[in-house]
Motif scaffolding. Structure first.
Motif, mmCIF file in Angstrom:
data_model
loop_
_atom_site.group_PDB
_atom_site.id
_atom_site.type_symbol
_atom_site.label_atom_id
_atom_site.label_comp_id
_atom_site.label_asym_id
_atom_site.label_seq_id
_atom_site.Cartn_x
_atom_site.Cartn_y
_atom_site.Cartn_z
ATOM 1 N N LYS A 127 43.325 40.108 46.016
ATOM 2 C CA LYS A 127 42.048 40.113 46.840
ATOM 3 C C LYS A 127 42.470 39.556 48.277
ATOM 4 C CE LYS A 127 37.219 38.890 47.153
ATOM 5 N NZ LYS A 127 36.037 38.311 46.364
ATOM 6 N N ALA A 128 43.106 38.532 48.169
ATOM 7 C CA ALA A 128 43.440 37.933 49.518
ATOM 8 C C ALA A 128 44.499 38.801 50.554
ATOM 9 C CB ALA A 128 43.977 36.632 49.482
ATOM 10 N N CYS A 129 45.262 39.411 49.753
ATOM 11 C CA CYS A 129 46.351 40.256 50.393
ATOM 12 C C CYS A 129 45.855 41.619 50.757
ATOM 13 C CB CYS A 129 47.390 40.513 49.279
ATOM 14 S SG CYS A 129 48.756 41.382 49.709
ATOM 15 N N ALA A 130 44.783 42.018 49.936
ATOM 16 C CA ALA A 130 43.990 43.229 50.364
ATOM 17 C C ALA A 130 43.189 42.824 51.553
ATOM 18 C CB ALA A 130 43.480 44.025 49.270
ATOM 19 N N LYS A 131 42.703 41.996 51.652
ATOM 20 C CA LYS A 131 41.836 41.492 52.700
ATOM 21 C C LYS A 131 42.434 41.731 54.126
ATOM 22 C CE LYS A 131 38.612 37.611 54.332
ATOM 23 N NZ LYS A 131 38.298 36.093 54.356
ATOM 24 N N ALA A 132 43.784 41.164 54.142
ATOM 25 C CA ALA A 132 44.393 41.482 55.420
ATOM 26 C C ALA A 132 44.445 42.733 55.999
ATOM 27 C CB ALA A 132 45.970 40.850 55.117
ATOM 28 N N TRP A 133 44.399 43.807 54.969
ATOM 29 C CA TRP A 133 44.352 45.365 55.421
ATOM 30 C C TRP A 133 43.142 45.828 55.607
ATOM 31 C CZ3 TRP A 133 48.429 45.244 50.896
ATOM 32 C CH2 TRP A 133 49.402 44.673 51.301
ATOM 33 N N GLY A 134 42.044 45.032 55.231
ATOM 34 C CA GLY A 134 40.532 45.462 55.397
ATOM 35 C C GLY A 134 40.322 46.250 54.131
ATOM 36 N N THR A 135 40.693 46.021 52.910
ATOM 37 C CA THR A 135 40.411 46.820 51.588
ATOM 38 C C THR A 135 40.227 45.677 50.457
ATOM 39 O OG1 THR A 135 41.136 48.516 50.389
ATOM 40 C CG2 THR A 135 42.949 46.903 51.167
ATOM 41 N N GLU A 136 40.151 46.130 49.455
ATOM 42 C CA GLU A 136 39.833 45.718 48.229
ATOM 43 C C GLU A 136 40.835 45.943 47.365
ATOM 44 O OE1 GLU A 136 37.547 43.116 47.505
ATOM 45 O OE2 GLU A 136 36.488 42.905 49.499
ATOM 46 N N PRO A 137 41.134 45.065 46.164
ATOM 47 C CA PRO A 137 42.074 45.597 45.227
ATOM 48 C C PRO A 137 41.143 46.475 44.128
ATOM 49 C CG PRO A 137 41.483 43.232 44.827
ATOM 50 C CD PRO A 137 41.137 43.747 46.111
ATOM 51 N N ALA A 138 41.700 47.318 43.526
ATOM 52 C CA ALA A 138 41.162 48.034 42.423
ATOM 53 C C ALA A 138 41.638 47.633 41.133
ATOM 54 C CB ALA A 138 41.453 49.534 42.608
ATOM 55 N N ALA A 139 40.866 47.573 40.028
ATOM 56 C CA ALA A 139 40.913 46.761 38.783
ATOM 57 C C ALA A 139 41.576 48.307 37.848
ATOM 58 C CB ALA A 139 39.789 46.431 38.097
ATOM 59 N N LEU A 140 42.884 48.259 37.633
ATOM 60 C CA LEU A 140 43.713 49.468 37.187
ATOM 61 C C LEU A 140 44.436 49.170 36.039
ATOM 62 C CD1 LEU A 140 45.259 50.996 40.482
ATOM 63 C CD2 LEU A 140 43.108 51.441 39.613
ATOM 64 N N LEU A 141 44.494 47.633 35.499
ATOM 65 C CA LEU A 141 45.026 47.256 34.295
ATOM 66 C C LEU A 141 44.016 46.312 33.577
ATOM 67 C CD1 LEU A 141 48.345 46.548 35.617
ATOM 68 C CD2 LEU A 141 47.885 48.229 33.945
ATOM 69 N N GLU A 142 44.168 46.400 32.401
ATOM 70 C CA GLU A 142 43.595 45.393 31.382
ATOM 71 C C GLU A 142 44.408 44.644 30.343
ATOM 72 O OE1 GLU A 142 40.086 46.287 28.916
ATOM 73 O OE2 GLU A 142 40.632 48.285 29.122
ATOM 74 N N LYS A 143 44.487 43.489 30.196
ATOM 75 C CA LYS A 143 45.237 42.714 29.279
ATOM 76 C C LYS A 143 44.580 42.770 27.738
ATOM 77 C CE LYS A 143 48.614 39.185 28.711
ATOM 78 N NZ LYS A 143 49.228 37.863 29.280
ATOM 79 N N ILE A 144 44.969 43.529 26.920
ATOM 80 C CA ILE A 144 44.223 43.574 25.679
ATOM 81 C C ILE A 144 44.925 42.902 24.539
ATOM 82 C CG2 ILE A 144 43.424 46.034 26.214
ATOM 83 C CD1 ILE A 144 46.087 46.796 24.510
#
Length: 217
Positions: free
Chosen positions: A121-138
């Motif tokens: 989230k902090a990394c993506a914020k630097a580029w003006g975007t949001e991270p996407a939840a593409l994985l889940e730990k099962i």
């Protein structure tokens, strides 16, 4: 911004490394003494490319332990900024979606937060975007720390599955995790994303550890 001001009152900003109050990100003193990697780009047949700005030692090791296990969530901003700069320099133009290697639901409930999500989230914020939840730990597998290289590989097999497949297909993905040791977690997560149709996966981690350094806590 008023929201930032209110959050600063409730959760005063601190240097991600030394914890000095009133600092957003990393203070000037720590910035000068950070143990930076000599070659920030790592490559592996499993995870592909991985940008890593720091070595997991000294004050960085202690800061990441506080961040990961002792509730120091404010450190995400400073490490996320360093991660964003390194990823842009080493992997610029190779991704258009940001995601992270998630913890299990049980670990999330115990810890109260997912440190890799906060980094993403902090990394993506630097580029003006949001991270996407593409994985889940099962599968709530044992922690990787304390395991040998072969055990780490077996420990994560089948632990993750893809989600939001429409966002994965044909996407170029930046996968973020906190610490790179053997690369087993990144490799498994990258495999799952590729199998789900990702056009490409590159990675970024805040710090690189030797197996011996990461095992000793």
């Amino acid at each position: 911004m008023w929201k930032t001001a209110i959050l600063d009152l409730i959760f005063p900003p601190k240097c991600a490394v030394c914890g000095r109050g009133g600092v957003r990100g990393v203070c000037g003193k720590c910035e000068k003494s950070l143990p930076r990697t000599a070659k920030p780009l790592r490559e592996s047949a499993g995870f592909g490319k991985c940008a890593v700005p720091l070595r997991y030692e000294g004050t960085v090791r202690e800061a990441l332990l506080r961040f990961k296990f002792r509730g120091a969530q404010s450190a995400a901003e400073g490490f996320g900024q360093l991660l964003a700069q390194c990823a842009a320099e080493e992997l610029g133009g190779e991704f258009d979606v940001v995601t992270w290697a998630p913890v299990s639901k049980k670990r999330l409930a115990e810890r109260g937060y997912d440190q890799s999500y906060l980094l993403a989230k902090a990394c993506a914020k630097a580029w003006g975007t949001e991270p996407a939840a593409l994985l889940e730990k099962i599968r709530d597998n044992p922690p990787q720390s304390g395991l040998g290289a072969a055990e780490r590989r077996g420990n994560v097999v089948g632990a993750y599955r893809a989600r939001n497949g429409d966002k994965i297909r044909n996407a170029r993905i930046l996968l973020i995790d906190d610490i790179l040791t053997t690369g087993s977690t990144l490799s498994e997560c990258a495999r799952v994303l590729r199998d789900a149709g990702a056009a490409g996966v590159v990675c970024a981690c805040a710090a690189e550890a030797s197996l011996e350094t990461h095992t000793a806590r």
